[in-house]
Design a protein around this motif. Structure first.
Motif, short mmCIF file in Angstrom:
data_model
loop_
_atom_site.label_atom_id
_atom_site.label_comp_id
_atom_site.label_asym_id
_atom_site.label_seq_id
_atom_site.Cartn_x
_atom_site.Cartn_y
_atom_site.Cartn_z
N ARG A 1 -32.43 -16.50 50.82
CA ARG A 1 -32.07 -17.99 51.17
C ARG A 1 -33.19 -18.38 52.54
NH1 ARG A 1 -30.66 -21.76 48.78
NH2 ARG A 1 -29.91 -22.89 50.53
N VAL A 2 -34.11 -17.39 52.86
CA VAL A 2 -34.75 -17.60 54.27
C VAL A 2 -35.77 -18.76 54.09
CG1 VAL A 2 -36.58 -16.29 55.85
CG2 VAL A 2 -34.71 -15.05 54.85
N TRP A 3 -36.42 -18.76 53.04
CA TRP A 3 -37.37 -20.05 52.75
C TRP A 3 -36.43 -21.43 53.00
CZ3 TRP A 3 -38.26 -23.94 49.45
CH2 TRP A 3 -39.39 -24.63 49.49
N TRP A 4 -35.54 -21.42 52.33
CA TRP A 4 -34.76 -22.70 52.43
C TRP A 4 -34.04 -22.98 53.57
CZ3 TRP A 4 -35.12 -25.52 48.06
CH2 TRP A 4 -35.48 -25.03 46.92
N GLU A 5 -33.87 -21.90 54.40
CA GLU A 5 -32.83 -22.43 55.81
C GLU A 5 -34.23 -22.44 56.58
OE1 GLU A 5 -30.58 -18.96 55.84
OE2 GLU A 5 -29.00 -19.72 54.38
N ALA A 6 -35.22 -22.04 56.47
CA ALA A 6 -36.45 -21.91 57.60
C ALA A 6 -37.39 -23.34 57.46
CB ALA A 6 -37.39 -20.88 57.25
N GLY A 7 -36.73 -24.36 56.69
CA GLY A 7 -37.58 -25.68 56.53
C GLY A 7 -37.87 -26.01 55.16
N SER B 1 -49.21 -25.58 49.55
CA SER B 1 -49.80 -25.16 50.75
C SER B 1 -48.94 -25.16 51.93
CB SER B 1 -51.19 -25.77 51.38
OG SER B 1 -52.09 -25.64 50.21
N GLY B 2 -48.12 -26.31 51.79
CA GLY B 2 -47.21 -26.49 53.03
C GLY B 2 -45.89 -25.43 52.85
N ALA B 3 -45.61 -25.12 51.56
CA ALA B 3 -44.50 -24.40 51.28
C ALA B 3 -44.83 -23.00 51.61
CB ALA B 3 -44.13 -24.63 49.88
N GLU B 4 -45.98 -22.63 51.27
CA GLU B 4 -46.48 -21.30 51.55
C GLU B 4 -46.31 -20.79 52.81
OE1 GLU B 4 -50.20 -21.08 49.62
OE2 GLU B 4 -49.15 -20.84 47.81
N ALA B 5 -46.30 -21.84 53.82
CA ALA B 5 -46.47 -21.68 55.21
C ALA B 5 -45.14 -21.22 56.00
CB ALA B 5 -47.19 -22.82 56.00
N GLY C 1 -40.37 -16.83 54.56
CA GLY C 1 -39.42 -16.61 53.34
C GLY C 1 -40.30 -16.96 52.15
N TRP C 2 -41.36 -17.33 52.05
CA TRP C 2 -42.08 -17.64 50.99
C TRP C 2 -42.00 -16.63 49.81
CZ3 TRP C 2 -42.82 -21.71 47.77
CH2 TRP C 2 -43.71 -21.46 46.81
N ASN C 3 -42.26 -15.59 50.48
CA ASN C 3 -42.82 -14.17 49.68
C ASN C 3 -41.69 -13.27 49.66
OD1 ASN C 3 -45.56 -14.72 48.89
ND2 ASN C 3 -46.04 -14.45 51.05
N ASP C 4 -40.28 -13.70 50.09
CA ASP C 4 -39.21 -12.70 50.04
C ASP C 4 -38.52 -12.37 48.72
OD1 ASP C 4 -39.64 -12.68 52.60
OD2 ASP C 4 -37.72 -13.91 53.25
N PRO D 1 -39.74 -19.03 45.95
CA PRO D 1 -38.56 -19.69 45.74
C PRO D 1 -39.01 -21.09 44.85
CG PRO D 1 -39.17 -20.21 47.97
CD PRO D 1 -40.19 -19.18 47.38
N ILE D 2 -40.22 -21.22 44.55
CA ILE D 2 -40.62 -22.61 43.87
C ILE D 2 -41.66 -21.83 42.92
CG2 ILE D 2 -41.54 -24.86 43.61
CD1 ILE D 2 -38.69 -24.68 45.11
N ARG D 3 -41.31 -22.29 41.65
CA ARG D 3 -42.56 -21.84 40.60
C ARG D 3 -43.42 -23.19 40.21
NH1 ARG D 3 -40.10 -21.90 35.80
NH2 ARG D 3 -37.95 -22.34 36.58
N LEU D 4 -44.63 -22.77 39.86
CA LEU D 4 -45.49 -23.62 39.42
C LEU D 4 -46.04 -23.69 38.26
CD1 LEU D 4 -47.65 -26.06 40.39
CD2 LEU D 4 -49.33 -24.07 40.93
#
Length: 80
Positions: free
Chosen positions: A13-19, A48-52, A55-58, A66-69
């Motif tokens: 949940r880190v990415w979601w909670e970090a913005g 690009s914004g999401a990867e920054a 938690g993106w790579n957790d 957390p998001i697939r392309l």
């Protein structure tokens, strides 16, 4: 066209909670959407914004983000 979709196999949940939640809500207009279809350049810019965000790579190996392309098939009907 590209599809961005929540990867429910990504358990952190880190990415979601970090913005990430705010970023996702911005691209889905705040609706409770699980995926969105965008033109290629907008999808790449958003990623690009999401990867920054922390938690993106957790995630684990099969769901690292957390998001697939994915590509949208040429013959797939996309809501406008």
């Amino acid at each position: 066209m590209k599809r961005l979709a929540i990867d429910f196999e990504h358990r952190s949940r880190v990415w979601w909670e970090a913005g990430g939640q705010e970023l996702w809500d911005g691209i889905t207009d705040g609706f409770d959407e699980f995926s969105v279809v965008l033109d290629d350049s907008l999808a790449e810019s958003w990623l690009s914004g999401a990867e920054a965000i922390e938690g993106w790579n957790d995630g684990h190996e099969s769901a690292p983000h957390p998001i697939r392309l994915s590509d949208v098939a040429d013959d797939e009907e996309v809501p406008r």
